[in-house]
Design an enzyme around this catalytic site. Structure first.
Site, PDB file in Angstrom:
ATOM      1  N   ASP A 153      -7.029   4.061  -4.390  1.00  0.00           N
ATOM      2  CA  ASP A 153      -7.694   3.857  -3.091  1.00  0.00           C
ATOM      3  C   ASP A 153      -8.334   5.216  -2.765  1.00  0.00           C
ATOM      4  O   ASP A 153      -8.599   5.990  -3.701  1.00  0.00           O
ATOM      5  CB  ASP A 153      -6.672   3.432  -2.018  1.00  0.00           C
ATOM      6  CG  ASP A 153      -7.332   2.927  -0.731  1.00  0.00           C
ATOM      7  OD1 ASP A 153      -7.835   1.789  -0.724  1.00  0.00           O
ATOM      8  OD2 ASP A 153      -7.379   3.668   0.276  1.00  0.00           O
ATOM      9  N   LYS A 174       0.872  -1.183   0.000  1.00  0.00           N
ATOM     10  CA  LYS A 174       0.000   0.000   0.000  1.00  0.00           C
ATOM     11  C   LYS A 174       0.898   1.218   0.000  1.00  0.00           C
ATOM     12  O   LYS A 174       2.028   1.143   0.475  1.00  0.00           O
ATOM     13  CB  LYS A 174      -0.858   0.022   1.273  1.00  0.00           C
ATOM     14  CG  LYS A 174      -2.108   0.832   1.120  1.00  0.00           C
ATOM     15  CD  LYS A 174      -3.201  -0.017   0.503  1.00  0.00           C
ATOM     16  CE  LYS A 174      -4.438   0.766   0.156  1.00  0.00           C
ATOM     17  NZ  LYS A 174      -5.535  -0.123  -0.216  1.00  0.00           N
TER      18      LYS A 174
HETATM   19  P1  NDP Z   1     -12.977   7.333  -2.662  1.00  0.00           P
HETATM   20  O1  NDP Z   1     -11.935   8.352  -2.416  1.00  0.00           O
HETATM   21  O2  NDP Z   1     -13.526   7.136  -4.011  1.00  0.00           O
HETATM   22  O3  NDP Z   1     -14.217   7.585  -1.687  1.00  0.00           O
HETATM   23  C1  NDP Z   1     -14.047   7.637  -0.313  1.00  0.00           C
HETATM   24  C2  NDP Z   1     -15.371   7.967   0.322  1.00  0.00           C
HETATM   25  O4  NDP Z   1     -15.265   7.855   1.735  1.00  0.00           O
HETATM   26  C3  NDP Z   1     -15.796   9.402   0.060  1.00  0.00           C
HETATM   27  O5  NDP Z   1     -17.178   9.494   0.099  1.00  0.00           O
HETATM   28  C4  NDP Z   1     -15.164  10.127   1.233  1.00  0.00           C
HETATM   29  O6  NDP Z   1     -15.762  11.369   1.538  1.00  0.00           O
HETATM   30  C5  NDP Z   1     -15.389   9.123   2.343  1.00  0.00           C
HETATM   31  N1  NDP Z   1     -14.352   9.281   3.364  1.00  0.00           N
HETATM   32  C6  NDP Z   1     -13.023   9.253   3.179  1.00  0.00           C
HETATM   33  N2  NDP Z   1     -12.380   9.461   4.335  1.00  0.00           N
HETATM   34  C7  NDP Z   1     -13.344   9.623   5.257  1.00  0.00           C
HETATM   35  C8  NDP Z   1     -13.320   9.862   6.639  1.00  0.00           C
HETATM   36  N3  NDP Z   1     -12.157   9.999   7.300  1.00  0.00           N
HETATM   37  N4  NDP Z   1     -14.508   9.939   7.288  1.00  0.00           N
HETATM   38  C9  NDP Z   1     -15.687   9.829   6.612  1.00  0.00           C
HETATM   39  N5  NDP Z   1     -15.761   9.610   5.296  1.00  0.00           N
HETATM   40  C10 NDP Z   1     -14.614   9.499   4.635  1.00  0.00           C
HETATM   41  O7  NDP Z   1     -12.369   5.979  -2.094  1.00  0.00           O
HETATM   42  P2  NDP Z   1     -12.840   4.473  -2.361  1.00  0.00           P
HETATM   43  O8  NDP Z   1     -14.290   4.409  -2.580  1.00  0.00           O
HETATM   44  O9  NDP Z   1     -11.923   3.903  -3.352  1.00  0.00           O
HETATM   45  O10 NDP Z   1     -12.475   3.806  -0.960  1.00  0.00           O
HETATM   46  C11 NDP Z   1     -13.425   3.622   0.091  1.00  0.00           C
HETATM   47  C12 NDP Z   1     -12.957   2.502   1.017  1.00  0.00           C
HETATM   48  O11 NDP Z   1     -12.845   1.299   0.256  1.00  0.00           O
HETATM   49  C13 NDP Z   1     -11.589   2.702   1.656  1.00  0.00           C
HETATM   50  O12 NDP Z   1     -11.596   2.098   2.922  1.00  0.00           O
HETATM   51  C14 NDP Z   1     -10.667   1.936   0.725  1.00  0.00           C
HETATM   52  O13 NDP Z   1      -9.483   1.543   1.377  1.00  0.00           O
HETATM   53  C15 NDP Z   1     -11.541   0.752   0.391  1.00  0.00           C
HETATM   54  N6  NDP Z   1     -11.235  -0.008  -0.818  1.00  0.00           N
HETATM   55  C16 NDP Z   1     -11.120   0.596  -2.028  1.00  0.00           C
HETATM   56  C17 NDP Z   1     -10.898  -0.183  -3.157  1.00  0.00           C
HETATM   57  C18 NDP Z   1     -10.842   0.407  -4.521  1.00  0.00           C
HETATM   58  O14 NDP Z   1     -10.716  -0.372  -5.471  1.00  0.00           O
HETATM   59  N7  NDP Z   1     -10.955   1.696  -4.703  1.00  0.00           N
HETATM   60  C19 NDP Z   1     -10.713  -1.634  -3.070  1.00  0.00           C
HETATM   61  C20 NDP Z   1     -10.926  -2.168  -1.759  1.00  0.00           C
HETATM   62  C21 NDP Z   1     -11.154  -1.370  -0.689  1.00  0.00           C
HETATM   63  P3  NDP Z   1     -15.139  12.739   0.978  1.00  0.00           P
HETATM   64  O15 NDP Z   1     -15.631  12.830  -0.436  1.00  0.00           O
HETATM   65  O16 NDP Z   1     -15.701  13.771   1.886  1.00  0.00           O
HETATM   66  O17 NDP Z   1     -13.655  12.629   1.084  1.00  0.00           O
HETATM   67  O1  2IT Z   2      -7.775  -1.941  -0.841  1.00  0.00           O
HETATM   68  C1  2IT Z   2      -7.708  -2.380  -2.001  1.00  0.00           C
HETATM   69  O2  2IT Z   2      -7.818  -3.587  -2.237  1.00  0.00           O
HETATM   70  C2  2IT Z   2      -7.512  -1.433  -3.086  1.00  0.00           C
HETATM   71  N1  2IT Z   2      -7.488  -0.233  -2.857  1.00  0.00           N
HETATM   72  C3  2IT Z   2      -7.324  -1.933  -4.494  1.00  0.00           C
HETATM   73  C4  2IT Z   2      -5.915  -2.387  -4.705  1.00  0.00           C
HETATM   74  C5  2IT Z   2      -5.559  -2.744  -6.130  1.00  0.00           C
HETATM   75  O3  2IT Z   2      -4.374  -3.028  -6.332  1.00  0.00           O
HETATM   76  O4  2IT Z   2      -6.427  -2.769  -6.996  1.00  0.00           O
END
Ligand code: NDP
Ligand code: 2IT
Length: 444
Positions: free
Chosen positions: A164, A124
């Protein structure tokens, strides 16, 4: 191996990293018995080698804002473990990013990637840079500056980053552009690329869709239909949006979404048109979820989290520790039957304990959100083949992978009363594969 002793040792050696201890503790508690059945593991101190990352690269990122002011941020890559394949995992751009956060995420990623059945190690990275409020040009300059340092540590067979929090298609595109310029190759290092330059169809959808596929598998074990179920989703970013999209396609009713400022509650459900509004609001205008409440005249709770709203299913898709013990009790007393995590470690240990005690269907993120990295793995395969698969093919493989992860959880997590402890199942299955690979490759 005793979990408490390992955690105390980590706390002494790496002070001030609570999320890292939290993630390690959850895994070690699940695997302690299995680990101790294998004295050969302890003979070569497998546990410390598994908990402490292989290396952490850190660097200063210097960039210039639109006012001409020179700014600095910190950049990091935590390469946790490459026993089963090249380091793989996302990059997070958020003001809260520091080594301890990335260490927890890289640790989790190692077990998640092991579960996917694909050959990927865990990593990461990211920066304490926050894209919020920055212009497109500032984001581009930051991404380029970040990559002038990171590029020398990554490559198609060594370490493949992705997105992420705060890193989506736009940021991956800018970083990949700079990576190619510096590395002078076009092998696809970085996944989540645009579809016109090596990205995979369904990668944007993959984490959210996979989350719902996993939920469906869990519901199947209790003969419950997803249709008509009321679902509370948190977040409104990549994972939340496509979790909601798949839920809608399957006839469920999504009543909440949130961002870091608050949440909206729409008792009629977020339908296709409303979800399109959210996607445009968040992905194009980079606005706030509050604007949804203004547009559709529904409740907005500033600073709140959606878990007090009545729902059948909760799907936390925002960030770590966004659902605590009290929230869990509220969900349970409101009749919640399932929790499937789109985020990484969104539930606190107290919340997890409450879900397990209540014997509801509870999927930890490393199982239920593994669809994103799985399709990243499929993107790597397509890049290596120099081919693009159809959306149907990628989606079918994603579906199959999520079913497979579910079966592994059932195999290792079945309890005497017949219910499945998905935390234990995911941790033991993920751990055993990494452990076997490490044992076979000698003491490193
Ligand atoms: P994005 O940046 O697209 O979206 C994040 C969302 O969460 C936004 O709505 C954001 O609000 C909110 N958020 C972020 N930080 C906080 C906080 N401290 N408190 C409250 N709300 C918060 O990220 P993703 O959708 O990609 O990621 C969301 C989660 O999923 C994370 O935990 C990430 O690690 C996990 N994840 C992501 C993957 C991926 O492929 N993208 C894969 C697997 C897991 P705001 O717009 O106000 O910042
Ligand atoms: O938490 C996760 O699994 C991710 N943000 C996606 C990682 C990736 O390599 O696609």
């Amino acid at each position: 191996m005793k979990t408490e002793e390992v955690i105390d040792n980590l706390k002494q050696r790496f002070p001030g990293e609570p999320e890292y201890y939290q993630a390690v503790q959850e895994v070690l508690e699940s695997i302690e018995d299995t680990y101790n059945e294998h004295p050969e593991f302890e003979d070569c101190n497998l546990i410390e080698r598994l908990c402490i990352p292989d290396r952490i690269v850190s660097f200063r990122v210097t960039w210039t804002d639109d006012q001409g002011k020179v700014r600095t941020n910190m950049g990091y890559r935590v390469q946790h473990n490459n026993a089963i394949g090249p380091y793989k995992g996302g990059l997070r751009f958020h003001s809260s990013v520091k080594p301890g956060i990335l260490k927890f995420l890289a640790f989790e990623q190692t077990f998640k990637n092991s579960l996917t059945t694909l050959p990927m190690g865990g990593a990461k990275g990211g920066s304490d840079f926050s894209p919020r409020g920055k212009s497109n040009a500032e984001v581009m300059r930051f991404c380029q500056a970040f990559m002038t340092e990171l590029w020398r540590h990554i490559g198609p067979d060594t370490d493949v980053p992705a997105g992420d929090i705060g890193v989506g298609g736009r940021e991956v595109g800018y970083m990949y552009g700079m990576y190619k310029k510096l590395a002078r190759e076009n092998t696809g290092t970085l996944t989540g690329k645009g579809i016109d330059f090596g990205g995979s169809l369904i990668r944007p959808e993959a984490t959210g869709y996979g989350n719902v596929y996993f939920l469906q598998e869990m519901l199947k074990t209790r003969n419950i239909d997803i249709k008509g179920k009321v679902v509370a989703v948190s977040g409104s970013g990549n994972v939340a949006q496509y979790t909601a999209e798949k839920l809608l396609q399957l006839g469920a009713k999504v009543v909440t979404m949130s961002d870091s400022d608050g949440y909206i509650y729409d008792p009629d459900g977020i339908d296709r048109a409303k979800l399109d509004y959210i996607m445009e609001l968040k992905n194009l205008y980079r606005g706030r979820i509050r604007e949804y409440a203004e547009e559709y005249g529904v409740k907005y709770v500033p600073g709140g989290r959606p878990w007090s709203e009545k729902c059948d299913i909760a799907m936390p898709c925002a960030t770590q520790n966004e659902l605590d013990g009290e929230d869990a009790q509220t969900l349970l007393s409101n009749g919640c039957i399932a929790v499937s995590e789109g985020g990484n470690m969104p539930s606190t240990p107290e919340a997890v304990a409450a879900f397990l005690k209540a014997r509801i269907l509870y999927a930890p993120g490393k199982a239920s959100n593994a669809g994103g990295v799985s399709v990243s793995g499929l993107e790597m395969t397509q890049n290596a083949e120099k081919l693009c698969w159809t959306a149907e093919e990628v989606d079918a493989r994603l579906h199959q992978i999520m079913e497979n992860i579910h079966s592994q959880c059932v195999k290792f997590g079945r309890q005497p009363d017949g219910t499945v402890n998905y935390v234990r199942g995911a941790n033991v299955a993920g751990f055993m594969k990494v452990a076997r690979a490490m044992m076979a490759q000698g003491i490193l």
